[in-house]
Design a protein around this motif. Structure first.
Motif, PDB file in Angstrom:
ATOM      1  N   GLU A  88      36.790  35.247  45.558  1.00 41.71           N
ATOM      2  CA  GLU A  88      36.929  36.569  44.501  1.00 41.71           C
ATOM      3  C   GLU A  88      37.068  36.523  42.637  1.00 41.71           C
ATOM      4  O   GLU A  88      35.956  37.420  42.829  1.00 41.71           O
ATOM      5  N   LYS A  89      37.245  35.657  42.622  1.00 48.37           N
ATOM      6  CA  LYS A  89      37.346  35.011  41.026  1.00 48.37           C
ATOM      7  C   LYS A  89      35.720  34.855  41.086  1.00 48.37           C
ATOM      8  O   LYS A  89      35.106  35.980  39.331  1.00 48.37           O
ATOM      9  N   ASN A  90      35.143  34.876  41.984  1.00 50.20           N
ATOM     10  CA  ASN A  90      33.248  34.439  40.819  1.00 50.20           C
ATOM     11  C   ASN A  90      32.711  35.726  42.064  1.00 50.20           C
ATOM     12  O   ASN A  90      31.723  35.669  42.052  1.00 50.20           O
ATOM     13  N   GLY A  91      33.340  37.059  41.576  1.00 47.55           N
ATOM     14  CA  GLY A  91      32.923  37.995  42.093  1.00 47.55           C
ATOM     15  C   GLY A  91      32.749  38.846  43.777  1.00 47.55           C
ATOM     16  O   GLY A  91      31.762  39.905  43.155  1.00 47.55           O
ATOM     17  N   TYR A  92      33.113  37.967  44.470  1.00 51.49           N
ATOM     18  CA  TYR A  92      32.820  38.223  45.597  1.00 51.49           C
ATOM     19  C   TYR A  92      33.847  38.767  46.641  1.00 51.49           C
ATOM     20  O   TYR A  92      35.134  38.896  45.909  1.00 51.49           O
ATOM     21  N   GLU A  93      33.723  39.738  47.631  1.00 51.01           N
ATOM     22  CA  GLU A  93      34.913  40.159  48.316  1.00 51.01           C
ATOM     23  C   GLU A  93      34.567  39.629  50.072  1.00 51.01           C
ATOM     24  O   GLU A  93      34.201  39.321  50.114  1.00 51.01           O
ATOM     25  N   ALA A  94      35.872  39.048  49.886  1.00 55.34           N
ATOM     26  CA  ALA A  94      36.348  37.725  50.977  1.00 55.34           C
ATOM     27  C   ALA A  94      36.698  37.841  52.195  1.00 55.34           C
ATOM     28  O   ALA A  94      37.905  39.101  52.085  1.00 55.34           O
ATOM     29  N   ILE A  95      36.169  37.859  53.585  1.00 53.66           N
ATOM     30  CA  ILE A  95      36.552  38.113  54.831  1.00 53.66           C
ATOM     31  C   ILE A  95      37.664  37.241  55.073  1.00 53.66           C
ATOM     32  O   ILE A  95      36.418  36.359  55.314  1.00 53.66           O
ATOM     33  N   ARG A  96      39.106  37.115  55.747  1.00 57.19           N
ATOM     34  CA  ARG A  96      39.506  35.851  55.360  1.00 57.19           C
ATOM     35  C   ARG A  96      39.275  36.353  57.604  1.00 57.19           C
ATOM     36  O   ARG A  96      39.994  37.028  57.931  1.00 57.19           O
TER      37      ARG A  96
ATOM     38  N   LEU B  55      40.952  32.093  22.603  1.00 55.15           N
ATOM     39  CA  LEU B  55      42.134  33.213  22.863  1.00 55.15           C
ATOM     40  C   LEU B  55      42.022  34.464  22.800  1.00 55.15           C
ATOM     41  O   LEU B  55      42.762  35.341  23.398  1.00 55.15           O
ATOM     42  N   HIS B  56      41.319  34.978  22.183  1.00 59.08           N
ATOM     43  CA  HIS B  56      41.054  36.041  21.765  1.00 59.08           C
ATOM     44  C   HIS B  56      40.368  36.965  23.260  1.00 59.08           C
ATOM     45  O   HIS B  56      40.656  37.661  24.213  1.00 59.08           O
ATOM     46  N   SER B  57      39.286  35.884  23.865  1.00 60.84           N
ATOM     47  CA  SER B  57      39.143  36.389  25.354  1.00 60.84           C
ATOM     48  C   SER B  57      40.295  36.227  26.724  1.00 60.84           C
ATOM     49  O   SER B  57      40.420  37.547  27.012  1.00 60.84           O
ATOM     50  N   ILE B  58      41.037  35.169  26.166  1.00 60.68           N
ATOM     51  CA  ILE B  58      42.123  35.351  27.133  1.00 60.68           C
ATOM     52  C   ILE B  58      43.368  36.267  27.139  1.00 60.68           C
ATOM     53  O   ILE B  58      43.545  37.189  28.203  1.00 60.68           O
ATOM     54  N   MET B  59      43.997  36.990  25.722  1.00 67.44           N
ATOM     55  CA  MET B  59      44.419  37.751  25.747  1.00 67.44           C
ATOM     56  C   MET B  59      44.139  38.778  25.593  1.00 67.44           C
ATOM     57  O   MET B  59      44.981  40.014  25.877  1.00 67.44           O
ATOM     58  N   THR B  60      42.396  39.465  25.705  1.00 69.56           N
ATOM     59  CA  THR B  60      42.399  40.623  25.632  1.00 69.56           C
ATOM     60  C   THR B  60      42.359  41.281  28.170  1.00 69.56           C
ATOM     61  O   THR B  60      42.463  42.069  28.092  1.00 69.56           O
ATOM     62  N   ASP B  61      42.049  39.639  28.096  1.00 68.90           N
ATOM     63  CA  ASP B  61      41.743  40.115  29.684  1.00 68.90           C
ATOM     64  C   ASP B  61      42.413  39.437  30.337  1.00 68.90           C
ATOM     65  O   ASP B  61      42.993  39.895  31.880  1.00 68.90           O
ATOM     66  N   LEU B  62      43.515  38.670  30.188  1.00 69.33           N
ATOM     67  CA  LEU B  62      44.762  37.224  31.079  1.00 69.33           C
ATOM     68  C   LEU B  62      44.427  37.522  31.275  1.00 69.33           C
ATOM     69  O   LEU B  62      43.377  37.140  31.861  1.00 69.33           O
ATOM     70  N   GLN B  63      44.694  38.398  33.241  1.00 69.46           N
ATOM     71  CA  GLN B  63      44.092  37.642  34.475  1.00 69.46           C
ATOM     72  C   GLN B  63      42.668  37.145  34.558  1.00 69.46           C
ATOM     73  O   GLN B  63      41.760  36.618  35.949  1.00 69.46           O
ATOM     74  N   LYS B  64      41.541  38.545  34.603  1.00 69.99           N
ATOM     75  CA  LYS B  64      40.684  39.259  34.508  1.00 69.99           C
ATOM     76  C   LYS B  64      39.871  37.196  33.761  1.00 69.99           C
ATOM     77  O   LYS B  64      38.631  37.583  34.058  1.00 69.99           O
ATOM     78  N   TYR B  65      40.330  36.615  32.641  1.00 69.37           N
ATOM     79  CA  TYR B  65      39.721  35.452  31.963  1.00 69.37           C
ATOM     80  C   TYR B  65      38.901  34.259  32.776  1.00 69.37           C
ATOM     81  O   TYR B  65      39.627  34.300  34.502  1.00 69.37           O
ATOM     82  N   GLY B  66      37.786  34.760  33.060  1.00 66.28           N
ATOM     83  CA  GLY B  66      37.722  33.484  33.864  1.00 66.28           C
ATOM     84  C   GLY B  66      36.694  33.920  35.374  1.00 66.28           C
ATOM     85  O   GLY B  66      35.928  33.104  35.721  1.00 66.28           O
ATOM     86  N   SER B  67      37.455  35.645  35.457  1.00 62.95           N
ATOM     87  CA  SER B  67      36.651  36.518  36.526  1.00 62.95           C
ATOM     88  C   SER B  67      35.510  36.262  36.584  1.00 62.95           C
ATOM     89  O   SER B  67      34.492  36.759  35.125  1.00 62.95           O
ATOM     90  N   LYS B  68      34.015  36.389  37.141  1.00 61.45           N
ATOM     91  CA  LYS B  68      32.830  37.472  37.471  1.00 61.45           C
ATOM     92  C   LYS B  68      32.687  39.027  37.520  1.00 61.45           C
ATOM     93  O   LYS B  68      33.835  39.033  38.035  1.00 61.45           O
ATOM     94  N   ASN B  69      32.004  39.224  37.315  1.00 61.76           N
ATOM     95  CA  ASN B  69      31.775  40.656  37.499  1.00 61.76           C
ATOM     96  C   ASN B  69      31.950  41.116  39.446  1.00 61.76           C
ATOM     97  O   ASN B  69      31.496  40.014  39.040  1.00 61.76           O
ATOM     98  N   SER B  70      32.575  41.903  39.539  1.00 65.35           N
ATOM     99  CA  SER B  70      31.865  42.269  41.119  1.00 65.35           C
ATOM    100  C   SER B  70      30.235  42.217  41.562  1.00 65.35           C
ATOM    101  O   SER B  70      29.519  43.305  40.715  1.00 65.35           O
ATOM    102  N   MET B  71      29.892  41.127  43.170  1.00 63.18           N
ATOM    103  CA  MET B  71      28.466  41.254  42.573  1.00 63.18           C
ATOM    104  C   MET B  71      28.435  42.217  43.882  1.00 63.18           C
ATOM    105  O   MET B  71      27.361  42.396  44.276  1.00 63.18           O
ATOM    106  N   HIS B  72      29.414  42.348  44.486  1.00 61.92           N
ATOM    107  CA  HIS B  72      29.200  43.729  45.756  1.00 61.92           C
ATOM    108  C   HIS B  72      28.672  43.377  47.024  1.00 61.92           C
ATOM    109  O   HIS B  72      27.840  43.426  48.051  1.00 61.92           O
ATOM    110  N   GLU B  73      29.214  41.596  46.752  1.00 58.67           N
ATOM    111  CA  GLU B  73      28.819  41.245  48.178  1.00 58.67           C
ATOM    112  C   GLU B  73      29.773  40.474  48.681  1.00 58.67           C
ATOM    113  O   GLU B  73      30.805  40.350  47.849  1.00 58.67           O
ATOM    114  N   LYS B  74      29.599  40.427  50.143  1.00 57.26           N
ATOM    115  CA  LYS B  74      30.992  40.035  51.167  1.00 57.26           C
ATOM    116  C   LYS B  74      30.590  38.086  51.264  1.00 57.26           C
ATOM    117  O   LYS B  74      29.551  38.082  51.626  1.00 57.26           O
ATOM    118  N   ILE B  75      31.587  37.784  51.660  1.00 55.02           N
ATOM    119  CA  ILE B  75      31.422  36.286  51.551  1.00 55.02           C
ATOM    120  C   ILE B  75      32.800  36.443  52.453  1.00 55.02           C
ATOM    121  O   ILE B  75      34.323  36.352  52.971  1.00 55.02           O
TER     122      ILE B  75
END
Length: 559
Positions: free
Chosen positions: A146-154, A94-114
């Motif tokens: 994007e949630k997994n830390g990539y920059e998505a090019i659509r 609960l603390h993890s979710i309420m601290t990060d909110l929408q960031k919960y489950g996100s990985k840090n940016s890997m500065h890589e494009k997909i």
């Protein structure tokens, strides 16, 4: 590191690294009965390695498993049954979710494009239900990436080139009515296209005319180019209406025609590398274990393969992506195997990072929908019907609801998207408007309604996330806590398998479990637990909303 992985790490350390954490994790089981614990570790395979009886290993191991995550341990035969520390883990989650909110489950940016190539409808043809799958799967995969830390090019690789435009030009010259096409471009262009095919089945000279017309288009004939541009602009306007309704956007609409001036270099490169071989007047690249890839026809005209080679090379040089997903139906599997194999033969190491993400077909009466035979169901009509159904439900159940039209749109569109994404990607889907518009059971509106119910509960309880303090929420919440804790792993797995259905199924399970809890538990109780229970409900809402967002489904706060 998720809960299962952390427990596997504790066990790995306890057996003095005889097995790695990864090896232990593969053996962990979830007991069928809750009285047997939360996680079970079978010692039978380890017995061969240590040359001891499984029960003896289990007894010895049970005395070494000490960690904040573990409340108690029991031995049953050759199994170590682990009971987790529910209060400690609940507090952490609960603390993890309420601290990060929408960031919960996100990985840090890997500065890589997909790069994600999806949707790709054909210009001058209607946006049918057959195009829905690529569009919503691709859009969801971009969100998940994007949630997994990539920059998505659509990228929307529009079908804006090819022999079909020769057919359309001939059809327009023979039967086209400019005023009618201006009034309803896609509808009228489809009519003359279908008419062309019906007649061409009996008169092959029409196909010859179409090939000649496309050759003129390739050579820059002014009249042909003018018609082609008109068809393209009219189509894009109608497509954009659909994309806005679906909440889908693109970074590039560079279609097949964009690569016309880039294909000569590809053909020249294939020649220089000795890969291009003449075959009955056409030119091909020979491949192992599959048919050759046709690069140019006898008349010198290019094909899908030529343009896709040019596109892959251009995208690599432009975006330098670490991975490219081609979200295209499974009937194109051979084409992509050939494409990747040709690029590999050309010496491009990065070709191993190109991935075909296939999916099953949308069927009507067990058969593939066909534009040329006029057997299509327009996506715009389906969305309109879904929104009308949602409006009818709102008028029946909640006529005083604010912003009824907007909510109906969110629910109707959400029903269409979710109905597709809840299915395993590779499965064919039989089109059923009745099932798609059924808002009960395993549907998007069910998940949306669960979240809206929680939002209403939070409002009634005057909940403020900043004032959260944790005490107790009851053992009934434990299955839900386990699901919330597992969310980051589900997001990662959905990306690894390129399969949004894993998130859709997760959201259904989470909604179902919370509704069971809600039916059995008084949340706004005057017993000192209300704040904790509301924080718990808020956390469920955060994860439900994020699950829906990753799928491209809106989450109205009231329904």
């Amino acid at each position: 590191m998720n809960l299962t992985n952390r427990i596997a790490n504790v066990i790995s350390n306890a057996v003095e690294n005889e097995w790695t954490t990864e090896q232990v994790e593969l053996l962990l089981e979830k007991p069928k009965q809750t009285e047997l614990g939360d996680i079970a570790f079978p010692c039978f395979t380890l017995a061969k390695k240590l040359r001891k009886a499984p029960q003896q290993i289990a007894l010895e191991l049970s005395t070494k498993l000490e960690d904040q995550l573990i409340a108690s341990v029991q031995v049953a035969g050759g199994y170590v049954n682990i009971f987790l520390n529910q209060a400690f883990i609940t507090n952490q989650v609960l603390h993890s979710i309420m601290t990060d909110l929408q960031k919960y489950g996100s990985k840090n940016s890997m500065h890589e494009k997909i790069v994600i190539d999806f949707s790709s409808p054909n210009i001058a043809k209607p946006f049918s239900m057959g195009h829905l799958r690529s569009t919503v799967i691709g859009n969801s995969l971009a969100n998940i990436a994007e949630k997994n830390g990539y920059e998505a090019i659509r990228i929307n690789h529009l079908g804006d080139w090819g022999t079909q435009f020769g057919k359309l030009i001939v059809a327009y010259k023979l039967w086209g009515n400019k005023e009618k096409i201006l009034a309803a471009p896609i509808e009228e262009l489809l009519k003359i296209y279908v008419h062309f095919h019906n007649l061409a089945e009996k008169d092959d000279s029409l196909n010859d005319q179409a090939r000649a017309a496309f050759k003129s288009l390739e050579e820059g004939d002014e009249e042909a180019l003018t018609l082609w541009n008109w068809f393209k602009e009219a189509s894009l306007k109608e497509f954009q209406i659909i994309y806005e309704l679906l909440g889908v956007h693109f970074d590039s609409y560079a279609g097949e025609a964009f690569y016309n001036d880039k294909m000569t270099r590809v053909v020249d490169d294939l020649k220089k590398k000795g890969l291009l071989i003449e075959s009955n007047g056409a030119f091909v690249v020979e491949l192992e274990d599959m048919p050759p890839s046709l690069i140019t026809k006898k008349d010198g005209a290019t094909l899908y393969a030529t343009r896709d080679l040019a596109a892959a090379i251009y995208r690599h040089q432009t975006f330098h992506a670490c991975k490219t997903f081609y979200v295209v139906g499974n009937e194109q599997t051979l084409h992509f195997k050939q494409l990747f194999s040709v690029l590999e033969k050309m010496g491009f190491e990065w070709s191993k990072n190109l991935v075909h993400v296939p999916f099953g077909m949308m069927l009507k009466d067990g058969k593939k929908m066909s534009t040329r035979k006029g057997k299509v169901i327009l996506l715009a009509d389906v969305i309109t019907d879904a929104i009308k159904t949602a409006q009818h439900n709102i008028e029946e159940k909640n006529p005083t609801l604010e912003n009824k039209e907007e909510v109906a749109k969110q629910v109707g569109v959400g029903a269409v998207i979710f109905n597709d994404l809840k299915n395993d990607r590779m499965n064919d889907i039989e089109f059923s408007l009745e099932q798609m518009l059924n808002f009960e059971g395993e549907t998007g509106p069910y998940v949306q309604y669960t979240n809206a119910r929680i939002c209403s509960l939070l409002q009634k309880g005057s909940f403020e996330a900043e004032a959260f303090t944790f005490s107790s929420i009851g053992v009934e919440a434990w299955p839900i806590i386990q699901l919330l804790e597992d969310f980051p792993r589900v997001v990662e797995k959905a990306f690894d398998n390129a399969d949004p259905s894993q998130i859709a199924k997760f959201s259904l399970l989470l909604a179902r479990q919370f509704n069971k809890y809600y039916a059995r538990t008084k949340i706004l109780a005057d017993d000192g637990t209300t704040s904790s229970k509301l924080a718990f409900a808020f956390s469920v809402s955060v994860v439900l909303k994020e699950s829906l967002r990753l799928l491209g489904v809106p989450a109205p706060v009231k329904m």
